[in-house]
Design a protein around this motif. Structure first.
Motif, short mmCIF file in Angstrom:
data_model
loop_
_atom_site.label_atom_id
_atom_site.label_comp_id
_atom_site.label_asym_id
_atom_site.label_seq_id
_atom_site.Cartn_x
_atom_site.Cartn_y
_atom_site.Cartn_z
N GLN A 170 0.60 5.29 -0.06
CA GLN A 170 -0.44 6.28 0.22
C GLN A 170 0.14 7.69 0.21
O GLN A 170 1.03 8.01 1.02
CB GLN A 170 -1.10 6.00 1.57
N HIS A 178 0.85 -1.18 0.00
CA HIS A 178 0.00 0.00 0.00
C HIS A 178 0.89 1.23 0.00
O HIS A 178 1.67 1.44 0.94
CB HIS A 178 -0.92 0.03 1.23
N HIS A 206 -1.97 0.41 -4.90
CA HIS A 206 -2.26 -0.78 -4.08
C HIS A 206 -2.02 -2.02 -4.93
O HIS A 206 -2.65 -2.19 -5.98
CB HIS A 206 -3.71 -0.76 -3.58
#
Length: 231
Positions: free
Chosen positions: A5, A3, A23
């Motif tokens: 971010q 992930h 992702h």
């Protein structure tokens, strides 16, 4: 699995990655696509810890690795094959492979036999110097060296660049085997669309430091190729 971010990264005052999100699902192969200079290799280096990020978060299997050292990321399961391979030309094939043993969490002392099963040529040439191998054989050595770590995530930066077609096919077969039979997650940068369509489950197109399109590889349309990939 992986992930990423809101990642921002800078070279001096140049803003390279802009609030980037990505992702990658466990056990899949994701392919980063994009024209030269959009930040693909920079992103890979941020994942491996070779470059710091200014803002954002990188999670591997739920563990925050954002500030972790490159060495600890390798021990935590991140294997990396850089563009250009960067093997040690004066060391033998076997010595190149053994370099990664020190980062294995189980402290194994022997090269896993699985490496030689995936790349039989490495066993045949294990006493030859890495610099004496062909470009394709060196690429197999670089991938094998990363796999010695027993990674959870294998990152490949343009693994088919300058490689003869028969070894490109073999590398594709290995990637699919790692995915399908061994559950290894793979993230690669690739310029050759036929190879990407063959090995990848999902694609991520980058433009100006952001992921601007993604989805299953079957959804990589001619329109997206024309808009973001055609030079």
């Amino acid at each position: 699995m992986l992930h990423i971010q809101s990642v921002n990264q800078f070279y001096n005052q140049s803003h390279i990655l802009w609030d980037l999100d990505l992702h990658l699902k466990e056990g899949t192969c994701g392919c980063l696509l994009g024209r030269n200079g959009v930040g693909k290799t920079t992103l890979l280096k941020c994942i491996t810890g070779l470059l710091p990020i200014r803002q954002g978060q990188i999670l591997l299997n739920g563990t925050d690795i954002t500030r972790m050292s490159t060495e600890n990321r390798a021990r935590g399961g991140v294997g990396y094959v850089p563009q250009g391979r960067e093997i040690f030309p004066l060391l033998t094939v076997e010595e190149n492979l053994k370099i990664s043993l020190g980062a294995r969490p189980d402290r194994a002392r022997q090269i896993p036999e699985q490496i030689y099963q995936l790349f039989p040529v490495l066993k045949e040439m294990k006493h030859r110097r890495g610099g004496d191998l062909s470009g394709g054989q060196q690429q197999q050595l670089a991938i094998g060296r990363a796999l010695v770590l027993d990674p959870k995530l294998l990152i490949l930066d343009e693994p088919t660049e300058g490689i003869q077609p028969n070894i490109v096919r073999d590398i594709g077969d290995v990637i699919r085997k790692l995915n399908n039979d061994m559950g290894l997650t793979v993230l690669l940068v690739e310029q050759k669309l036929p190879f990407a369509r063959r090995v990848a489950d999902d694609f991520f197109i980058m433009e100006r430091g952001r992921v601007v399109a993604d989805g299953p590889i079957g959804a990589l349309s001619d329109e997206l190729v024309q808009q973001y990939l055609t030079v």
